[in-house]
Design an enzyme around this catalytic site. Structure first.
Site, PDB file in Angstrom:
ATOM      1  N   ASP A  63      32.514  34.501  41.724  1.00 29.75           N
ATOM      2  CA  ASP A  63      33.939  34.681  41.452  1.00 29.75           C
ATOM      3  C   ASP A  63      34.737  33.453  41.876  1.00 29.75           C
ATOM      4  O   ASP A  63      35.948  33.377  41.630  1.00 29.75           O
ATOM      5  CB  ASP A  63      34.481  35.948  42.098  1.00 29.75           C
ATOM      6  CG  ASP A  63      34.286  35.994  43.607  1.00 29.75           C
ATOM      7  OD1 ASP A  63      33.738  35.029  44.178  1.00 29.75           O
ATOM      8  OD2 ASP A  63      34.684  37.008  44.224  1.00 29.75           O
ATOM      9  N   SER A  64      34.058  32.464  42.448  1.00 30.51           N
ATOM     10  CA  SER A  64      34.668  31.163  42.709  1.00 30.51           C
ATOM     11  C   SER A  64      35.142  30.505  41.419  1.00 30.51           C
ATOM     12  O   SER A  64      35.912  29.541  41.448  1.00 30.51           O
ATOM     13  CB  SER A  64      33.681  30.242  43.434  1.00 30.51           C
ATOM     14  OG  SER A  64      32.425  30.225  42.776  1.00 30.51           O
ATOM     15  N   ASP A 102      28.773  37.973  40.476  1.00 28.97           N
ATOM     16  CA  ASP A 102      29.663  38.521  41.495  1.00 28.97           C
ATOM     17  C   ASP A 102      30.468  39.692  40.939  1.00 28.97           C
ATOM     18  O   ASP A 102      30.966  39.641  39.806  1.00 28.97           O
ATOM     19  CB  ASP A 102      30.656  37.451  41.965  1.00 28.97           C
ATOM     20  CG  ASP A 102      30.242  36.813  43.276  1.00 28.97           C
ATOM     21  OD1 ASP A 102      29.467  37.429  44.032  1.00 28.97           O
ATOM     22  OD2 ASP A 102      30.707  35.697  43.556  1.00 28.97           O
ATOM     23  N   LYS A 132      26.327  40.856  42.945  1.00 29.46           N
ATOM     24  CA  LYS A 132      26.573  40.536  44.355  1.00 29.46           C
ATOM     25  C   LYS A 132      27.908  41.131  44.767  1.00 29.46           C
ATOM     26  O   LYS A 132      28.865  41.093  44.000  1.00 29.46           O
ATOM     27  CB  LYS A 132      26.580  39.023  44.603  1.00 29.46           C
ATOM     28  CG  LYS A 132      26.812  38.646  46.077  1.00 29.46           C
ATOM     29  CD  LYS A 132      26.593  37.165  46.318  1.00 29.46           C
ATOM     30  CE  LYS A 132      27.738  36.306  45.864  1.00 29.46           C
ATOM     31  NZ  LYS A 132      29.008  36.563  46.623  1.00 29.46           N
ATOM     32  N   GLU A 134      30.651  41.645  48.330  1.00 28.59           N
ATOM     33  CA  GLU A 134      30.988  41.265  49.692  1.00 28.59           C
ATOM     34  C   GLU A 134      31.161  42.510  50.563  1.00 28.59           C
ATOM     35  O   GLU A 134      31.533  43.574  50.075  1.00 28.59           O
ATOM     36  CB  GLU A 134      32.281  40.444  49.711  1.00 28.59           C
ATOM     37  CG  GLU A 134      32.164  39.119  48.979  1.00 28.59           C
ATOM     38  CD  GLU A 134      33.460  38.314  49.024  1.00 28.59           C
ATOM     39  OE1 GLU A 134      34.395  38.706  49.759  1.00 28.59           O
ATOM     40  OE2 GLU A 134      33.536  37.286  48.331  1.00 28.59           O
ATOM     41  N   GLU A 201      27.768  33.446  54.820  1.00 28.13           N
ATOM     42  CA  GLU A 201      28.657  32.307  54.580  1.00 28.13           C
ATOM     43  C   GLU A 201      29.529  31.988  55.786  1.00 28.13           C
ATOM     44  O   GLU A 201      30.084  32.881  56.435  1.00 28.13           O
ATOM     45  CB  GLU A 201      29.567  32.581  53.369  1.00 28.13           C
ATOM     46  CG  GLU A 201      30.542  31.446  53.085  1.00 28.13           C
ATOM     47  CD  GLU A 201      31.360  31.628  51.831  1.00 28.13           C
ATOM     48  OE1 GLU A 201      32.200  30.750  51.529  1.00 28.13           O
ATOM     49  OE2 GLU A 201      31.161  32.647  51.130  1.00 28.13           O
TER      50      GLU A 201
END
Length: 288
Positions: A63-64, A102, A132, A134, A201
């Site tokens: 999602d960056s 993501d 993925k 978080e 991270e």
């Protein structure tokens, strides 16, 4: 046989071509714990995926892309539509790497059921093998829910960019005893939830090394430790596309400068009418 898409660089069109089924699998990644380090990079386009595929075990459609592609201030505004579109492009541009997409902010936090619906859409529309998400202890039940229903999940703990409004900054985590204990609780919970691997991270090196002993699944570091089971970076960061990067980034090129130089040369030639030249101009063939 599987089908991938090869870009015709002369036309920039993606043409379907048969390719042997050589993709890295989720079980293969899980089994790399403590073995040869895993290589993961981000990819958002088919062409980038083509260039990275042979060198990576995993390609992350992160999602960056919100910041890298769309110029957004954070990953928070990224949508499922964005992730599905770019995820499908990366799958089309690769045949070897395991592709992970993501799950964007707001697409999975409300309930395991919401997460399943979002993850199922991602996998159906992109062809990716995993998603993925978080979060630590509080997300473990959701990961267990998805894993039990056939959706492979990569976890993500430590510095979690989607939580930037709560965290307040992108500083490294694990500097105090309490924060370290909470982080290791997150690692343990994700490891036991059914996730096949996890990203750790932006944590202190000592914390990352301790996380390696706690986790029973591969730990992919970014701003963590060289002792992790693998590493991931944003591809545009390592290529030198941005002036400012995090401390944990190593620039392997200065592509931004080279692009700017090429653009400047092009502009000069256009203004001087030296481009297009004879080699770039269509003319009738001379009769023999």
């Amino acid at each position: 046989m599987s089908t991938t898409f090869k870009l015709d660089t002369s036309t920039s069109r993606a043409n379907p071509t048969p390719a042997p089924m050589k993709r890295v699998t989720v079980p293969a990644i899980r089994n790399r714990k403590g073995k040869e380090p895993l290589v993961m990079l981000t990819a958002y386009t088919a062409r980038t995926a083509q260039l990275l595929d042979a060198h990576c075990d995993m390609l992350l459609v992160g999602d960056s892309l919100g910041q890298v592609i769309y110029g957004l201030p954070s990953t928070v505004p990224v949508t499922l539509d964005m992730m599905c579109a770019h995820g499908a492009a990366v799958v089309r541009g690769s045949y070897h790497s395991l592709v992970i997409v993501d799950m964007p902010f707001g697409s999975y936090e409300a309930s395991p059921e919401q997460a399943f619906e979002s993850a199922a859409r991602i996998m159906q529309e992109t062809g990716a093998a995993a998603v993925k998400m978080e979060g630590g202890v509080h997300m473990a039940p959701t990961i267990e829910f998805l894993s039990a229903r056939g959706i492979p999940v990569m976890g993500h703990v430590g510095l979690t960019p989607q939580s930037i409004n709560m965290l307040g900054s992108y500083r490294a985590r694990g500097k105090g005893n309490a924060e370290t204990a909470n982080l290791l609780d997150d690692v343990k919970a994700i490891s036991e939830s059914g996730a096949f691997s996890m990203v750790v991270e932006g944590v202190m090196e000592s914390v990352a090394e301790e996380a390696m002993t706690v986790a029973q699944i591969p730990v992919i570091g970014i701003g963590a430790s060289a002792k992790c089971d693998g590493q991931v970076l944003v591809t545009e960061d390592l290529l030198g596309m941005f002036e400012r990067t995090a401390r944990f980034v190593k620039r392997y090129d200065n592509l931004a400068e080279r692009i700017e130089t090429a653009a400047a040369q092009y502009a000069e030639e256009v203004k001087a009418r030296s481009f297009p030249g004879e080699a770039q101009t269509y003319r009738p063939k001379e009769k023999k």
